[in-house]
Scaffold this motif. Structure first.
Motif, PDB file in Angstrom:
ATOM      1  N   UNK A 110     -11.919  -2.093   4.315  1.00 25.24           N
ATOM      2  CA  UNK A 110     -10.833  -3.275   5.284  1.00 25.24           C
ATOM      3  C   UNK A 110      -9.431  -2.663   5.356  1.00 25.24           C
ATOM      4  N   UNK A 111      -9.452  -1.708   4.770  1.00 26.74           N
ATOM      5  CA  UNK A 111      -7.550  -1.606   5.063  1.00 26.74           C
ATOM      6  C   UNK A 111      -7.005  -2.565   4.802  1.00 26.74           C
ATOM      7  N   UNK A 112      -6.820  -3.455   3.780  1.00 31.59           N
ATOM      8  CA  UNK A 112      -5.718  -4.318   3.986  1.00 31.59           C
ATOM      9  C   UNK A 112      -4.864  -4.115   2.524  1.00 31.59           C
ATOM     10  N   UNK A 113      -3.988  -4.631   2.676  1.00 32.32           N
ATOM     11  CA  UNK A 113      -2.536  -4.298   1.594  1.00 32.32           C
ATOM     12  C   UNK A 113      -2.691  -5.775   0.444  1.00 32.32           C
ATOM     13  N   UNK A 114      -2.562  -5.260  -0.407  1.00 31.18           N
ATOM     14  CA  UNK A 114      -2.563  -7.142  -1.201  1.00 31.18           C
ATOM     15  C   UNK A 114      -2.633  -6.842  -3.403  1.00 31.18           C
ATOM     16  N   UNK A 115      -0.826  -7.534  -3.159  1.00 33.47           N
ATOM     17  CA  UNK A 115      -1.127  -7.621  -4.824  1.00 33.47           C
ATOM     18  C   UNK A 115      -0.503  -9.069  -5.234  1.00 33.47           C
ATOM     19  N   UNK A 116      -0.495  -8.694  -6.642  1.00 31.50           N
ATOM     20  CA  UNK A 116      -0.279 -10.211  -7.640  1.00 31.50           C
ATOM     21  C   UNK A 116       1.277 -10.553  -7.110  1.00 31.50           C
ATOM     22  N   UNK A 117       1.725 -11.327  -6.937  1.00 31.36           N
ATOM     23  CA  UNK A 117       3.255 -11.488  -6.736  1.00 31.36           C
ATOM     24  C   UNK A 117       3.479 -12.144  -7.805  1.00 31.36           C
ATOM     25  N   UNK A 118       3.241 -12.946  -8.946  1.00 31.56           N
ATOM     26  CA  UNK A 118       4.065 -14.095  -9.495  1.00 31.56           C
ATOM     27  C   UNK A 118       4.668 -13.614 -10.030  1.00 31.56           C
ATOM     28  N   UNK A 119       4.372 -12.346 -11.134  1.00 28.87           N
ATOM     29  CA  UNK A 119       5.706 -12.269 -11.913  1.00 28.87           C
ATOM     30  C   UNK A 119       5.979 -11.670 -11.315  1.00 28.87           C
ATOM     31  N   UNK A 120       6.593 -11.405  -9.938  1.00 24.52           N
ATOM     32  CA  UNK A 120       8.223 -10.804  -8.994  1.00 24.52           C
ATOM     33  C   UNK A 120       8.925 -12.139  -8.827  1.00 24.52           C
ATOM     34  N   UNK A 121       9.830 -11.347  -9.634  1.00 28.04           N
ATOM     35  CA  UNK A 121      11.662 -12.894  -8.061  1.00 28.04           C
ATOM     36  C   UNK A 121      10.722 -13.023  -7.474  1.00 28.04           C
ATOM     37  N   UNK A 122      11.780 -13.780  -7.098  1.00 23.20           N
ATOM     38  CA  UNK A 122      11.415 -14.939  -5.731  1.00 23.20           C
ATOM     39  C   UNK A 122      12.159 -13.963  -4.748  1.00 23.20           C
ATOM     40  N   UNK A 123      12.668 -13.005  -4.763  1.00 25.15           N
ATOM     41  CA  UNK A 123      13.381 -11.766  -3.932  1.00 25.15           C
ATOM     42  C   UNK A 123      12.655 -11.769  -3.287  1.00 25.15           C
ATOM     43  N   UNK A 124      11.389 -10.603  -4.410  1.00 28.16           N
ATOM     44  CA  UNK A 124      11.076  -9.313  -4.047  1.00 28.16           C
ATOM     45  C   UNK A 124       9.575  -9.747  -3.708  1.00 28.16           C
ATOM     46  N   UNK A 125       9.276 -10.830  -3.485  1.00 31.38           N
ATOM     47  CA  UNK A 125       7.903 -11.051  -3.222  1.00 31.38           C
ATOM     48  C   UNK A 125       8.283 -11.156  -1.660  1.00 31.38           C
ATOM     49  N   UNK A 126       6.633 -10.239  -0.529  1.00 37.43           N
ATOM     50  CA  UNK A 126       6.952 -10.436  -0.095  1.00 37.43           C
ATOM     51  C   UNK A 126       5.107 -11.716   0.888  1.00 37.43           C
ATOM     52  N   UNK A 127       5.000 -12.162  -0.070  1.00 37.22           N
ATOM     53  CA  UNK A 127       3.781 -12.929   0.864  1.00 37.22           C
ATOM     54  C   UNK A 127       3.760 -14.261  -0.049  1.00 37.22           C
ATOM     55  N   UNK A 128       4.292 -14.432  -1.608  1.00 32.28           N
ATOM     56  CA  UNK A 128       4.604 -16.039  -1.549  1.00 32.28           C
ATOM     57  C   UNK A 128       3.909 -15.773  -3.090  1.00 32.28           C
ATOM     58  N   UNK A 129       3.896 -16.551  -4.269  1.00 32.13           N
ATOM     59  CA  UNK A 129       3.733 -16.500  -5.495  1.00 32.13           C
ATOM     60  C   UNK A 129       2.040 -16.716  -6.367  1.00 32.13           C
TER      61      UNK A 129
END
Length: 373
Positions: free
Chosen positions: A283-302
């Motif tokens: 799919x050429x799609x980049x994705x990762x879970x960001x719930x464990x990242x600090x809010x300021x480091x999230x690209x797409x959301x919790x």
């Protein structure tokens, strides 16, 4: 050797996951085809099992349907997944064999030593469940001689940890839920009274069923917990234009039917996107879970929901269900490719449908974040 274009591969994967235009109509049949619904405690929008079912079945699906199917035991809970009851037989022989198989890895040795040190507690649990089950873990006395140590949430939660290990051994099983609490009982009283499938045959059948649900997958790839990404020798070999290596494809998905796609919002744990390597390659799609990242480091959301449009993954929806306020809060719609008017309208419609299904209102206008240049 089947020769597939990248579009062919994407469409096989989408159709196999029942995300094309023709929606399934039965929850139990849906789970039989997908082989599982994953259980995860995070429910920023909705529990992932419910989100996966809604993405396929649409507004006709209600979470009460899943509760009812589990109550009737046409579906059962097994190791952080919900599976068809008849599939348990594909795991039972391996469970029994694992009780006596010598541990190899250090963590296996630690687990075995801890269970053996607390064998009296294990036998107490079996006796209590036999007499009083089903029971929540808090109703089972902790008679462990050696406490469970962990840097995580299970530290000193001896009964919960022992029950989890006993479930892997096929001694106990989740018989239902009381709110968020799992109700435990003897496995023989929960699972269908059918003989276990021999280990090798069970592994072959699991691979076949997994490939039928995925459509296209690698024969071997990275090992992961809960459910493998690979499918062994199942299906037939294929190559995908522009992608290195050989794949396995389910020939049932090569029937020449025209593909008609739709727009869908997916759980972060959806099987279409769970294998990140396959996701990037096909799919050429980049994705990762960001719930464990600090809010300021999230690209797409919790708890960003991948957005499927036809045979392409086109963006992510940053949304949270605020049930107290009665709204679905949409932080942003992140575009991976520029949205046409058609795509924008379809995504807006799915957001409205999601809010309606949750019994919420969409929280006003929401920003659209264009693709990164």
């Amino acid at each position: 050797m089947h020769k597939l274009s990248i579009v062919d591969a994407r469409r096989i994967a989408v159709r196999a996951q029942l995300l094309a235009t023709d929606r399934p109509t039965s929850l139990v049949d849906l789970v039989r085809h997908l082989t599982l619904l994953q259980i995860d405690p995070t429910a920023a929008v909705a529990p992932t099992a419910d989100l996966v079912a809604w993405s396929r079945l649409g507004p006709a699906y209600a979470p009460a349907d899943l509760v009812a199917a589990l109550g009737k035991r046409s579906l059962v809970e097994l190791w952080a997944t919900i599976r068809p009851a008849e599939d348990v037989g594909l795991y039972r022989a391996e469970m029994v064999a694992g009780r006596d198989r010598p541990p190899v890895a250090e963590w296996q040795k630690r687990h075995r030593a801890w269970v053996e040190a607390n064998d009296a507690c294990r036998r107490d649990i079996l006796a209590r469940l036999a007499a009083e089950g089903p029971l929540p873990s808090r109703a089972i006395p902790d008679t462990c001689a050696v406490p469970w140590t962990s840097t995580g949430w299970t530290n000193d939660k001896n009964v919960i940890r022992l029950l989890d290990i006993m479930s892997v051994r096929g001694e106990v099983a989740v018989a239902g839920r009381q709110g968020r609490d799992r109700l435990w009982d003897l496995a023989e009283r929960v699972w269908p009274d059918e003989p276990p499938v021999p280990i090798d045959e069970a592994a072959r059948r699991r691979d076949q069923r997994r490939l039928r649900a995925l459509g296209i997958a690698r024969a071997k790839t990275t090992k992961v917990p809960i459910e493998p990404y690979d499918v062994g020798a199942a299906g037939e070999p294929a190559v995908v234009e522009g992608v290195k290596g050989t794949w396995r494809v389910d020939p049932a998905h090569l029937d020449g039917r025209p593909f008609t796609g739709r727009t869908a919002l997916l759980s972060p744990f959806d099987r279409l996107i769970h294998d990140r390597r396959r996701l990037q390659e096909i799919f050429g799609f980049e994705y990762g879970l960001e719930m464990y990242k600090p809010a300021g480091q999230r690209r797409w959301g919790y708890y960003a929901l991948p957005i499927l449009h036809g045979d392409r993954l086109v963006g992510k929806l940053d949304a949270t269900a605020d049930r107290r306020a009665g709204v679905l809060r949409v932080g942003a719609v992140h575009q991976d490719e520029p949205f046409t008017r058609e795509v924008t309208a379809a995504v807006d419609g799915e957001i409205a449908s999601l809010a309606s299904w949750l019994g919420l209102e969409v929280s006003g206008r929401y920003p659209t974040v264009p693709p990164r240049s």
